[in-house]
Every structure is written in C-alpha cells, then in structure tokens.
Write an enzyme that holds these catalytic residues in place. Sequence first.
Site, mmCIF file in Angstrom:
data_model
loop_
_atom_site.group_PDB
_atom_site.id
_atom_site.type_symbol
_atom_site.label_atom_id
_atom_site.label_comp_id
_atom_site.label_asym_id
_atom_site.label_seq_id
_atom_site.Cartn_x
_atom_site.Cartn_y
_atom_site.Cartn_z
ATOM 1 N N ASP A 402 2.652 6.686 2.774
ATOM 2 C CA ASP A 402 3.129 5.933 3.940
ATOM 3 C C ASP A 402 4.633 6.182 4.113
ATOM 4 O O ASP A 402 5.265 6.789 3.243
ATOM 5 C CB ASP A 402 2.844 4.443 3.660
ATOM 6 N N GLU A 405 7.912 9.410 7.598
ATOM 7 C CA GLU A 405 8.398 10.066 8.846
ATOM 8 C C GLU A 405 9.735 10.794 8.604
ATOM 9 O O GLU A 405 9.947 11.794 9.280
ATOM 10 C CB GLU A 405 8.543 9.015 9.946
ATOM 11 N N ASP A 476 0.319 1.879 12.475
ATOM 12 C CA ASP A 476 0.267 0.436 12.722
ATOM 13 C C ASP A 476 -0.198 0.092 14.130
ATOM 14 O O ASP A 476 0.596 -0.254 15.004
ATOM 15 C CB ASP A 476 1.629 -0.190 12.441
HETATM 16 O O1 MIG Z 1 6.688 -1.233 6.880
HETATM 17 O O2 MIG Z 1 2.933 -0.845 3.057
HETATM 18 O O3 MIG Z 1 1.509 1.696 8.262
HETATM 19 O O4 MIG Z 1 -0.500 0.526 6.725
HETATM 20 O O5 MIG Z 1 0.201 -1.682 5.143
HETATM 21 C C1 MIG Z 1 5.327 -1.398 6.723
HETATM 22 C C2 MIG Z 1 2.881 -1.802 4.063
HETATM 23 C C3 MIG Z 1 4.858 -0.477 5.643
HETATM 24 C C4 MIG Z 1 3.153 0.497 7.031
HETATM 25 C C5 MIG Z 1 1.774 1.086 7.025
HETATM 26 C C6 MIG Z 1 0.795 -0.004 6.721
HETATM 27 C C7 MIG Z 1 1.108 -0.633 5.396
HETATM 28 C C8 MIG Z 1 2.539 -1.193 5.405
HETATM 29 N N1 MIG Z 1 3.474 -0.110 5.752
#
Ligand code: MIG
Length: 787
Positions: A402, A405, A476
């Site tokens: 995650d 980016e 998200d």
């Molecule tokens: O700033 O890890 O898209 O699936 O549950 C949020 C917490 C960070 C974004 C991900 C989401 C995940 C969440 N993350």
Amino acid sequence: MFGKIISYEIDSNKINIKFEDKIGSIEIITPDIINIFSSFRYEDHFSRAIEDLKTIECNFDIKRENDYLEVVTDKLIVKIYDNFKVDFYNKDLELLCGDYRGERKPLVRCEYNLASIEDHKVEESTDELNIQVIKKLKGDEKFYGLGDKTGYLNKRGYEYEMWNTDEPMPHVESFKALYKSIPFFIALTENNTFGIFFDNNFKTHFDMGKENEEYYYFGSNDGNLDYYFINGNNMMDVVGGYTYLTGKTPLPQMWTLGYQQSRWSYYPESRVKEIAEGFRKNDIPCDVIHLDIDYMEKYKVFTWDKEKFSDPNKFLSDFKDDGFKVVTIIDPGVKKEKGYDIYEEGMRNRYFATDKDGITYVNKVWPGDAVYPDFSNSKARTWWAENQKIMMDAGVSGIWNDMNEPASFNGPLPDDVQFNNEGRGGDHTEIHNIYGHLMSKATYEGIKKITNKRPFVITRACYAGSQKYSTVWTGDNQSFWEHLRMSIPMLCNLGLSGFSFSGVDVGGFSADCTKELLSRWVQVGCFSTLFRNHSSMPTRDQEPWAFDEQTLNINRKYIKLRYKLIPYLYDTLWQGETTGLPVMRPLVLHYSNDKNVHEINDEFLFGENILVSPVVEQGKRTKEVYLPNGVWIDYWTKEEIIGGKSILREAPLDLCPMYIKKGSIIPNYPEQRYIGDKQIKELTFDVYPGEAEYIHYVDDGETFEYKDGKYNLYQFNMTENEDKLNIEIKTPYLEYENKYDTFKIILNNLDINKVKFNNMDVEYKENNKSIQVIIPAIQGILSIKKK
Ligand code: MIG
C-alpha cells in the site's frame, strides 16, 4: 522540431532516420507492432514496462518516395514524413492512425473573473508539451484502456494524467489521475482497431479528443518519445500485442481466487479468529484474512506487535491448518528509529532516497517520520526481496503493498528527491510512477525465491507491466452506489490494460455500507478476480453477517457461486497467460462489431462464456440487459433467449442476472469451505448444448512446476445437430499426478432418449430441465440422442 528528412539507414529491424534537427527511429517489433522512438533523455528505451523486447525477425521493405519514407511489413504500411509525422495504414491502404498536421488549438473558455470563480474552477488545458504526439480523429473513435481511470468505459472526450495519486476525496469521474499509470489505450473505429502504448514513466498527459474534435494527443515534458503502435484484427489481438510487450498476468495460486475478508484492522489474534469462526459458523467459504497496518509494532514494517499477536508463527500455522491464509500489509515507509534493524540496515547501505545533497529524505507516513526505500536501486530491491523472508517464515501467505504512489503526509515528495535509477541517477519526477511497480517487483521476486510458489502480491500503485508481478485493487473507494457502478468500467479498463488479476474493495472502503449495497456489491465482486471485502477503520462492520439474515444469505449465495466457478476462473486465467485476455471483460472486447455494446458500462463478461448484468442502483428490482448476437441462456431459469436485443429481467435483491452463451462447457467445483478443502476426484461440467470447444486445465495450484510440464489438459469438443449432441473428450496431455476419476456432466435444456459413452449405454438422471450423467474421466465420445 525534427525538420526535413535527410537520410535513413537500416540497422536490422530498425530504421534510423536522420532529420535536419534530430534523429528518429522506427523499429519493426513484429509485423503488427511498430515502435516510434526519438531520444530526448536516453539513447535507449530504458523501459520499466518491457523487460524483454522480443523483436521478431521479419521481412519489410523500405523505399523513399517524394516526400515520405514508406515501410511495408506483412501487415502494415507506415509512412514517415518530415517533422517525424507518421501515418499507419493497413494493407488495403486504409488509414488506421495518422498524425495531425496542424497546431493544437487549446479550448476556448469564456472569460471569467478569477476571484469570483475560485470555488468553481475548471481545469486549464495542458500547455504545449516538449514531447507531444497529436493524432488525427477520423470520426467515431472510441477509446478504452488507460488503467484505473474513473468515469465510464469509453474515454473519448476526456483528458487524463499519468501521475500515481493517492486521493482521499471520493473518487469521481472528473479525476485525471489515480493510483496507477498505464499509458496504453485502444482505439476502436468503424472498421478498425489499434492500440498505442506510450512507454514514458514521467508524468504524461492524454487528451482523448477533449480539447478538439479533430485530434487527440499524448505527451510529456520529459523522458523519450517512445511509443508502440499495436495493430490487430480485433481488440483481442490488440490486448494480445500490448501484453506481448509488457507481459501477461501469470497464473496465481488457486487459493488467491477464494473469498478474502479484510478491514482496517483486524486485531488482536482473538479478533482474527472470531472473524474466521464467523465464516464457518455462517457456512460461508473463505480463504484469506488480511491484516492491515495495526499488526505491526508502531507501524514498523516487518515487525509484529507482540501484544496483539503474541506468537505469530503458531497463530498462522494453526490458522493454516484450519484452512485460512493470512495476507499482511507492507508499506514502503520505513520508520526512522534508532535501533530498528530495517532502518539501520537501509541507512548503512544507503538504500533510501535522498535529497539533492545526498541526505536521506524524510517524510511522514503511518510510523511518523519515515524514509523511502529506493526501489530503483537493484541492491535495495534485493534487500527488500530478502526481507520478505521475515513474513514468509512467520507463515504469511501473501503481501499487500500500500501507500506506494508513494503517499506521504507532509506534502508530496519534492521533485528533486534523488534515486539510484538503476545506476543512472534520477529524481522523483522520473521514479514516482514506477515506485510501486519496482516495489511489487522486489516483493514478487523475494517471495518467489523464498517459497518457490507463485507469489501473491497486491499493490495499489503501479505502472504498465506490473501485471507480471502483482494483483491490483482500485484503492480507497467508498460505500457509494456510484462506486459500485464505477467499479465495472474501472476493472474492465484495467483488464484491457493487461491487469487480469484485479478487484475493488467489495462493500466500499470509506463511508458506511448498507445491507442493500453490500448485497448488490457481492454480486459484482464474485466475478472479479480479486474478491475481497475491505473497509476503513471507523466505518460500520460489513462482513457478510454484519447486517440481517437476508444479506447474509445473499452473501452466502454469491460466495458459494464463486467457489463453484473456481475451475472456470482458473481455466480463464490459464488461457490469459497465453492470450493476455482478462477475466472481467467489457462486451466490446468480443462483440466490437455490434455498436450497441461499445458503451455498455453496467454489464460485463466473466471469461468468454458468462455474461453478467448486475443491478448497480439502489431500489431497482428489474434490469435492462443487452444480449449481443447469438443465443443466451438465463443461468437461473435456463430460458433460451435470442440475442441482439435488450430485455428486461426481473432482479429481486438476491438475483444477479447472468447469461450463459449457447455452446458452453463450464467446469464446476463441489461446495468447499476453502480451496483445497476437498480432494476433487469428480469434476462437474455444466453444459449448455451447442457448438463448443473447451480446454480444462489442472495443475498443483501452487508451484511453478506447471512450467516444467506438470499439468493435465482435458479437451472437449461439442457438436450438435437436429437429433444428436456429441461431446468428444480428449486427454491430450496428462503429466500431473492428480487425475480425476469421474466427470459429472450436466446437460441443460435437453430432452433425450439415450446416452452412450464410447458406444456403451450409460444411465442418466433427469432433473428438472437437465440431464445428469457420470462417466469415467477418460478419453471418449459421449453421444446423446435427442427426443
Ligand atoms: O492512509 O492501511 O488504500 O486499503 O486499509 C490509509 C490503511 C492507508 C490505504 C489503503 C487501505 C488501507 C489503509 N491505507
């Protein structure tokens, strides 16, 4: 910019063209794929998407005409003019794709007073770009692909940016960028189709005919002019060509196709067990539970919070024995903390990105002050790959990447953050769009080496070609009907962009789900390759049992349907490893000659044979379904319907309209609590009589041994006439030790007299409108005499 053509020289498949002011080249990759290149930053492609450019030796002719060069391959005629204008024709001399000759004419907007309009801003047009390719619009072009962009399936008339973006606001159709950068699109015109892949990982722009009705353009302010024209007889060929370049989605482990339950976050251990028990208790199959960031100690990657999970190894191994796998999240941000080994090792070896003075760059993410591994440094990748051992040794089955980016809390990373860039040096403007790609590549390679199994990696950010390494989800979304609706074109376009293994957060991530929304969402989710229910921290529960009995029943019904269809899904993925075709397909992929399907956004094909037309609006209990030409069988009633028209289907809350193409053979698994729960010795085939060819594929579902030939193929050939239906079964390849004993064949909509297998009478059972026979799983001819 290029000036007049001066001369050219041939260098095997490549033609280097000297223009007055610059050199350009055209390279014949295959008779259908042509690369157009000119160096603006690097002499070579320096591609992160194409790791192995497979140029085929092929015949081509080149000649110089008055004002152009003409290159002719077996499939295409390419004419190159002054200023490196290029036109592509087919062999019938039809112009497929031509460069626009005029100047851009930016949109004219009415004059406005900036102050008063502050709150109502519209986007300004993109200025002229250093590298810019302007293509003529012939008329009715439709555009597809471009990765995970929001909005509808057809991108004509919109403008996009490729700049991986974690946007916390609800995703809406005006977004120009989201998490992924896939600079590839397919153009469909009245008679032709082709694709263009602009292999440039800096920020790129795509205007699909928004600025002007006469042209569309793509470009960048950095990187090279480097694009591929991909020809095809149809859209399937174009997807095949694009994935020939950037790679196919590989066959995953079979359990990754099971249902997955997630939330931010399940902890401690007892809560995770409670969720698992919820599945068993409610008779709902499930394979995977995800652990979000809270399993870690202070959000430090590759650690466990021992207060929440006192003995991860034991917990994960017991859990596995019960049929549950665990996937853990790993973010790139490494907590800046003295004594934390990952941080210390990375610092010692200079594995982190730095500022322009060479000082390790710090921003803020979940662990607080954090540093960013430089995945564009091959040594740092190897180190990251080796770190996967920590998770694998604990018994984790997959890794979810995650925030890559990369995302940051203290404002975006400045442009001048420095990276190794495979030894060439480069800054954030160059690495940004490939950061997630390289992270998932490192993760994939690590897991592959450590486990020898097909790695299960999920990534949020990626670039073209990441499909070789990772599954993706669309980030998200929210528990909005609009996001359920939008998930279909998003996943279809991701599929056309090479990503066959993809999904969205079922039920929606942010905001509170409702029982009706979850009931409808699971009816779409069960047909996406990654089938995961996930939700954000403060939202209400949305596990299948979180609402009432009816919602639970609907979840059970569709999750069980998914498990039934697993062998069909697995076969589709296996085929996709050769064809590049995705699982979730827009109708236009197979029926592009039918104009009615060009803009269908609320219907899709699951593989080639199953058409799904879900309800994506609150309160709706009927659905307008468009069935393309051919005969379709309503999955629920077995009613036969002639296609080429729209019908209105009753769709009570527990019913997702589904249609099977006449002449289909669909393998089904028996009920299981999880994949691998049962040794499957009898495979069922759900047969919809007609003409069909089908190959069913079997392997160990885990390792790479299939690449060494350890697999089985069962081939079915079905033919039908007035009084007979014949199914010829062949076993052309049987090299994997686990073989079926029997096949149960269900013949739908048949009135029959007699069934023979290899000329011997076989017993059959009649059940409603279908006939059931059980035959040994060997070669032979099943012949059915109709009444
Ligand atoms: O700033 O890890 O898209 O699936 O549950 C949020 C917490 C960070 C974004 C991900 C989401 C995940 C969440 N993350």
